[in-house]
Write a protein that holds these residues in place. Structure first.
Motif, PDB file in Angstrom:
ATOM      1  N   UNK A 261      36.458  30.442  39.537  1.00 13.28           N
ATOM      2  CA  UNK A 261      36.577  31.894  39.630  1.00 13.28           C
ATOM      3  C   UNK A 261      35.896  32.435  40.890  1.00 13.28           C
ATOM      4  N   UNK A 262      34.798  31.837  41.280  1.00  7.64           N
ATOM      5  CA  UNK A 262      34.108  32.277  42.492  1.00  7.64           C
ATOM      6  C   UNK A 262      34.983  32.037  43.717  1.00  7.64           C
ATOM      7  N   UNK A 263      35.645  30.872  43.768  1.00  7.84           N
ATOM      8  CA  UNK A 263      36.532  30.565  44.892  1.00  7.84           C
ATOM      9  C   UNK A 263      37.705  31.554  44.932  1.00  7.84           C
ATOM     10  N   UNK A 264      38.248  31.873  43.750  1.00 12.23           N
ATOM     11  CA  UNK A 264      39.354  32.844  43.697  1.00 12.23           C
ATOM     12  C   UNK A 264      38.890  34.186  44.247  1.00 12.23           C
ATOM     13  N   UNK A 292      48.393  40.422  44.096  1.00 11.32           N
ATOM     14  CA  UNK A 292      49.451  39.549  43.576  1.00 11.32           C
ATOM     15  C   UNK A 292      48.831  38.201  43.223  1.00 11.32           C
ATOM     16  N   UNK A 293      49.087  37.720  42.023  1.00 12.59           N
ATOM     17  CA  UNK A 293      48.554  36.440  41.568  1.00 12.59           C
ATOM     18  C   UNK A 293      49.702  35.623  40.973  1.00 12.59           C
ATOM     19  N   UNK A 294      49.942  34.438  41.539  1.00 17.23           N
ATOM     20  CA  UNK A 294      50.902  33.505  40.938  1.00 17.23           C
ATOM     21  C   UNK A 294      50.102  32.381  40.288  1.00 17.23           C
ATOM     22  N   UNK A 295      50.292  32.206  39.005  1.00 17.51           N
ATOM     23  CA  UNK A 295      49.481  31.265  38.252  1.00 17.51           C
ATOM     24  C   UNK A 295      50.098  29.869  38.225  1.00 17.51           C
ATOM     25  N   UNK A 296      49.396  28.963  37.574  1.00 18.03           N
ATOM     26  CA  UNK A 296      49.781  27.551  37.543  1.00 18.03           C
ATOM     27  C   UNK A 296      51.188  27.344  36.979  1.00 18.03           C
ATOM     28  N   UNK A 320      38.429  47.328  45.671  1.00 22.28           N
ATOM     29  CA  UNK A 320      39.582  47.631  44.827  1.00 22.28           C
ATOM     30  C   UNK A 320      40.292  46.352  44.397  1.00 22.28           C
ATOM     31  N   UNK A 321      40.491  45.425  45.347  1.00 20.58           N
ATOM     32  CA  UNK A 321      41.144  44.158  45.009  1.00 20.58           C
ATOM     33  C   UNK A 321      40.300  43.357  44.022  1.00 20.58           C
ATOM     34  N   UNK A 322      38.962  43.419  44.177  1.00 21.64           N
ATOM     35  CA  UNK A 322      38.074  42.727  43.245  1.00 21.64           C
ATOM     36  C   UNK A 322      38.175  43.293  41.837  1.00 21.64           C
ATOM     37  N   UNK A 323      38.269  44.606  41.739  1.00 23.45           N
ATOM     38  CA  UNK A 323      38.420  45.229  40.412  1.00 23.45           C
ATOM     39  C   UNK A 323      39.745  44.808  39.773  1.00 23.45           C
ATOM     40  N   UNK A 324      40.791  44.750  40.583  1.00 26.80           N
ATOM     41  CA  UNK A 324      42.094  44.344  40.055  1.00 26.80           C
ATOM     42  C   UNK A 324      42.057  42.896  39.565  1.00 26.80           C
ATOM     43  N   UNK A 325      41.314  42.043  40.292  1.00 30.62           N
ATOM     44  CA  UNK A 325      41.218  40.643  39.902  1.00 30.62           C
ATOM     45  C   UNK A 325      40.579  40.498  38.527  1.00 30.62           C
ATOM     46  N   UNK A 326      39.635  41.387  38.196  1.00 33.34           N
ATOM     47  CA  UNK A 326      38.941  41.296  36.910  1.00 33.34           C
ATOM     48  C   UNK A 326      39.905  41.441  35.739  1.00 33.34           C
ATOM     49  N   UNK A 329      43.833  37.055  34.089  1.00 33.69           N
ATOM     50  CA  UNK A 329      43.324  35.787  33.555  1.00 33.69           C
ATOM     51  C   UNK A 329      43.742  34.657  34.500  1.00 33.69           C
ATOM     52  N   UNK A 330      42.768  33.983  35.102  1.00 28.86           N
ATOM     53  CA  UNK A 330      43.059  32.905  36.056  1.00 28.86           C
ATOM     54  C   UNK A 330      42.564  31.550  35.547  1.00 28.86           C
ATOM     55  N   UNK A 331      42.263  31.449  34.265  1.00 28.11           N
ATOM     56  CA  UNK A 331      41.646  30.223  33.758  1.00 28.11           C
ATOM     57  C   UNK A 331      42.560  29.005  33.874  1.00 28.11           C
TER      58      UNK A 331
END
Length: 481
Positions: A261-264, A292-296, A320-326, A329-331
């Motif tokens: 998550x830190x790397x993301x 924009x997030x494309x997952x596994x 703003x981008x950091x808030x959106x990332x929260x 789900x990127x697990x």
């Protein structure tokens, strides 16, 4: 619709790949693929030699390598492509004040507004001279379509590929369009095409025969009316010299899914800064930040946040981008990240609340550091940072380099601590290949060399723009509105 085929559409042939072949003598006449060079890269452009093996744009590079393993796979060099594009657009600007660029390698031109054409013969002559000038100045080829509308001019240039010219005479539009698939028309994408197919309409002739009322029933009034008119060959869209960008964005696809998550989060920060750099380079600001997030599993999520006003502040975009990332789900892993800004404006209305909060945080941090220095012995003294281990230099295929002894060259490949460089220039014969250690201090990255041809000024005498202008029937010179 105008009375003569005086709208020109230029489409450069396999532009990125052709520019690479012009810059690298050893690749001329050989298959070249430009795009992401990693295992998850996508083909941006394939040379015609590579297309014979089935390679095409938007194809995964891994698939392209299976189809054409002996091609040269190169990273894009947009500095070179922009430079060549500027030369081409300059030539177009000599033809008319109304030039509508669609991309680096594609544009519409209103020849009538420039006074260089008012009938089929003069339009064809202007198109042929343009193609000759582009070849002389850049060494590359372009395909030209001429028609009475933008839609037909674009169709004509597609038929002219590669390195040709097609002129569609007025009155022949229906005969030409009839047997073509419905997807050839603007606004007919995969979904609309499938909807029409289920209704038994697969060609443009089927649309014309169905009639306007039937198309309105199937697609709605706005889309149905527009599609019926285009099926009949009617397209009244003007050539527009200024096209405002609607958004600025950047994205990266990763070789291996990101799970940390830190790397993301760090990647989102890096992309935010790159996005703001592009925003500022364009002299714009934006109101809405998009993540924009494309997952596994290839599912793609987008999140957006609209700010109080337009901004080009990197800190505001990062936050703003950091808030959106929260909210994502990127697990399971992330294969692609992108950050964009929309709602563009030519001015900046700074977010005073964000600035005030940032100032308060900085003041609190400074005050806390001062209190620590006063109460903890030695806390205020500078501490030497632990030295970081040197990172291995990374060389990408196609990258421009310069060697202290051998001069200019480009990277053919690298791995196992070695880098292979071919030393050649656009105007030299095919060069020799040499291999070095990746950390050899004599090798340094460099800027692309220009595709050296006759200076653009030398073409002015032969350019259509320098010839006597055509006259309208009223005897007055045609000018832009």
């Amino acid at each position: 619709m105008r009375s003569a085929p005086t709208i020109l559409h230029l489409d450069m042939d396999a532009f990125y790949a052709a520019a690479e072949q012009a810059a690298k003598p050893s690749l001329r006449g050989k298959p070249v693929v430009v795009g992401g060079i990693g295992t998850r890269g996508v083909v941006a452009t394939a040379s015609y030699e590579a297309r014979r093996f089935g390679v095409h744009s938007a194809m995964p590079v891994a698939q392209a390598r299976r189809l054409c393993p002996n091609a040269a796979y190169l990273m894009p060099r947009f500095a070179l492509y922009r430079s060549v594009s500027e030369q081409v657009m300059e030539l177009l600007g000599r033809l008319s004040p109304l030039v509508e660029p669609l991309s680096l390698d594609e544009a519409f031109v209103d020849l009538e507004a420039g006074g260089v054409a008012d009938d089929s013969a003069s339009a064809r002559r202007a198109g042929e001279l343009l193609r000759a000038d582009i070849k002389a100045v850049t060494g590359l080829t372009g395909s030209v379509g001429l028609a009475g509308s933008k839609m037909l001019a674009k169709i004509a240039s597609e038929q002219a590929k590669p390195d040709g010219l097609v002129l569609i005479e007025l009155g022949t539009e229906r005969e030409l369009l009839g047997p073509m698939p419905v997807r050839i028309l603007p606004g007919v994408g995969p979904a609309t095409g499938e909807h029409l197919r289920r209704a038994g309409m697969t060609t443009v002739a089927h649309l014309a025969e169905a009639g306007e009322d039937e198309l309105v029933r199937l697609l709605g009034r706005a889309h149905g009316v527009s599609l019926y008119r285009m099926a009949a060959g009617h397209d009244e869209r003007p050539v527009v010299a200024e096209r405002d960008a609607k958004s600025v964005s950047v994205e990266d696809t990763f070789e291996v899914d990101l799970h940390d998550r830190v790397r993301v989060r760090n990647e989102v920060v890096r992309l935010s800064d790159r996005c703001v750099q592009r925003l500022r380079a364009a002299g714009r600001s934006g109101r809405t930040v998009v993540l924009k997030v494309r997952r596994y599993d290839f599912s793609t999520l987008t999140r957006s946040e609209t700010l109080r006003g337009p901004t080009d502040d990197p800190a505001v975009v990062r936050e703003a981008a950091g808030r959106l990332l929260e909210s994502v789900d990127t697990t399971g892993g992330v294969r692609l990240l992108g950050v964009g800004v929309t709602g563009l404006a030519d001015y900046t209305q700074e977010d005073l609340f964000a600035q005030a909060a940032a100032g308060e945080r900085a003041q609190a941090e400074a005050q806390g550091a001062q209190e620590t220095a006063e109460t903890v012995p030695g806390a205020g003294e500078p501490v030497a940072a632990a030295p970081e281990p040197p990172q291995e230099r990374r060389w990408l295929a196609g990258q421009d380099v310069r060697h202290a002894r051998y001069g200019a060259g480009w990277v053919q490949g690298s791995g196992l601590g070695r880098v292979t460089v071919r030393f050649e220039e656009p105007t030299s014969p095919p060069g020799r290949v040499r291999t070095f250690a990746v950390d050899d201090p004599d090798i340094t990255p460099s800027d692309p060399l220009p595709l050296v041809r006759a200076p653009a000024g030398d073409q002015a005498e032969s350019s259509p723009a320098s010839r006597p202008k055509s006259r309208s029937g009223a005897g007055e010179e045609i000018s832009s509105p």
